[in-house]
Design a protein around this motif. Structure first.
Motif, PDB file in Angstrom:
ATOM      1  N   PRO A 158     -13.405  -7.214 -11.365  1.00 39.35           N
ATOM      2  CA  PRO A 158     -14.457  -8.128 -10.883  1.00 39.35           C
ATOM      3  C   PRO A 158     -15.052  -8.972 -12.008  1.00 39.35           C
ATOM      4  O   PRO A 158     -15.330 -10.174 -11.809  1.00 39.35           O
ATOM      5  N   ALA A 183      -6.974  -2.114  -5.061  1.00 38.48           N
ATOM      6  CA  ALA A 183      -8.194  -2.125  -4.239  1.00 38.48           C
ATOM      7  C   ALA A 183      -9.216  -3.092  -4.830  1.00 38.48           C
ATOM      8  O   ALA A 183      -9.907  -3.816  -4.094  1.00 38.48           O
ATOM      9  N   ASP A 184      -9.298  -3.131  -6.161  1.00 34.94           N
ATOM     10  CA  ASP A 184     -10.192  -4.089  -6.820  1.00 34.94           C
ATOM     11  C   ASP A 184      -9.748  -5.528  -6.544  1.00 34.94           C
ATOM     12  O   ASP A 184     -10.579  -6.420  -6.342  1.00 34.94           O
ATOM     13  N   GLU A 233      -8.186  -6.533  -3.898  1.00 30.40           N
ATOM     14  CA  GLU A 233      -8.532  -6.821  -2.500  1.00 30.40           C
ATOM     15  C   GLU A 233     -10.002  -7.231  -2.382  1.00 30.40           C
ATOM     16  O   GLU A 233     -10.353  -8.098  -1.574  1.00 30.40           O
ATOM     17  N   GLN A 234     -10.849  -6.638  -3.213  1.00 28.06           N
ATOM     18  CA  GLN A 234     -12.265  -7.031  -3.220  1.00 28.06           C
ATOM     19  C   GLN A 234     -12.435  -8.463  -3.721  1.00 28.06           C
ATOM     20  O   GLN A 234     -13.271  -9.215  -3.215  1.00 28.06           O
ATOM     21  N   VAL A 235     -11.645  -8.829  -4.716  1.00 22.28           N
ATOM     22  CA  VAL A 235     -11.679 -10.211  -5.218  1.00 22.28           C
ATOM     23  C   VAL A 235     -11.302 -11.182  -4.100  1.00 22.28           C
ATOM     24  O   VAL A 235     -11.946 -12.212  -3.905  1.00 22.28           O
ATOM     25  N   ALA A 263     -11.552 -10.634  -0.873  1.00 21.32           N
ATOM     26  CA  ALA A 263     -12.608 -10.605   0.147  1.00 21.32           C
ATOM     27  C   ALA A 263     -13.814 -11.443  -0.275  1.00 21.32           C
ATOM     28  O   ALA A 263     -14.513 -12.011   0.580  1.00 21.32           O
ATOM     29  N   SER A 264     -14.040 -11.551  -1.577  1.00 18.80           N
ATOM     30  CA  SER A 264     -15.179 -12.324  -2.081  1.00 18.80           C
ATOM     31  C   SER A 264     -14.955 -13.826  -2.012  1.00 18.80           C
ATOM     32  O   SER A 264     -15.887 -14.610  -2.188  1.00 18.80           O
TER      33      SER A 264
END
Length: 297
Positions: free
Chosen positions: A98, A136-137, A139-141, A143-144
């Motif tokens: 992130p 998973a990290d 995927e968060q990027v 999603a952001s």
């Protein structure tokens, strides 16, 4: 010089986004070993020229230490952001993805990239749980909204299998060293079976770092037939297989010439012949400290 009037086709990624079939790379020859060294004006000018010539897919990475130059070129080009496809990659700061994407976006002067890649799997040392956590990290990027698409680079089948076990979003693409002297066995077929696209870096290796191989004469023969040069035959060999080609040059004429790959088609027999001749010789240009000399995976 006149701009070559060609239509660069797109490849549709598994998530529905589209990536141009040729990209301008800011690594390899442009790589800076020292992140604190001054901006490379030559790269800024070359990237601006590439955009002007027609390269709207721009490939970078934090480890190249050239994101600031790429951002400057994008800004100075005044080309509409929504008409560009910008890629960057994370590895130097893989421990905190992130924060890494925020750092890259700041250097690029952008609020998002079109494609964000894990640059290599080797940090995990074969630990599939480490790969799964980092995915998973990623995927968060996504999603952001800071990356429209996410993918990987230099991943083999075992690495991809590991993240696919737990992935909510499959990797859109795997960028690998790919050329006739390094075809990775059945890796292309594997990607197709998993609906993961492929991009090639170092696609010109047979005519840059591995001259004197079994393909030299045949590439010259095909180049003469199609009125191009051997490097363009290699780029076309990639795109004929739905592989995105990442290449670079500092010369405007050369940049323009490489776009000629979209003005002709190799026959299926010619594609097969390049592959067959290439498979009789092995040459890996990058990551040789990771792989054994005869490892073709």
């Amino acid at each position: 010089m006149a701009k070559l009037d060609v239509n660069i086709p797109d490849l549709t990624l598994p998530d529905g986004n589209k990536i141009p079939m040729i990209g301008y790379g800011t690594g390899t020859a442009w790589y800076k070993t020292d992140a604190s060294s001054p901006k490379d004006k030559a790269l800024i000018d070359a990237a601006k020229t590439a955009i002007k010539v027609g390269y709207h897919h721009l490939d970078g990475a934090e480890v190249y230490n050239t994101e600031e130059e790429l951002g400057e070129a994008i800004k100075e080009s005044k080309h509409p952001r929504d008409k560009l496809f910008v890629t960057t990659k994370v590895i130097t700061h893989i421990d905190d993805i992130p924060a890494a994407i925020d750092r890259s976006l700041k250097k690029l002067g952008l609020d998002h990239v079109d494609l964000y890649l894990i640059h290599a799997p080797f940090f995990a040392k074969g630990d599939k749980h480490a790969l799964q956590q980092k995915w998973a990290d990623m995927e968060q990027v996504a999603a952001s909204g800071k990356a429209k698409s996410i993918g990987v680079s230099n991943f083999g089948k075992k690495d991809l299998d590991a993240i696919l076990e737990t992935a909510k979003v499959r990797p859109a693409i795997n960028q690998i060293e790919f050329h006739p002297y390094l075809q990775h066995g059945d890796l292309l077929a594997y990607h197709k079976s998993k609906d993961i696209k492929v991009a090639a870096y170092a696609p010109l290796t047979p005519v840059t770092k591995a001259k004197g191989g079994p393909l030299d004469g045949y590439l010259e023969q095909l180049a003469k037939k199609y009125g191009v040069n051997p490097g363009e035959i290699l780029l076309r060999w990639c795109t004929e297989q739905d592989v995105v080609a990442i290449t670079t040059s500092s010369k405007e004429q050369r940049m323009s010439d490489m776009l000629r790959i979209f003005t002709f088609n190799l026959t299926p027999k010619e594609v097969e012949e390049i592959s067959t001749k290439g498979n009789s010789h092995h040459f890996r240009a990058f990551w040789n400290h990771i792989f054994d000399d005869n490892d073709r995976t």
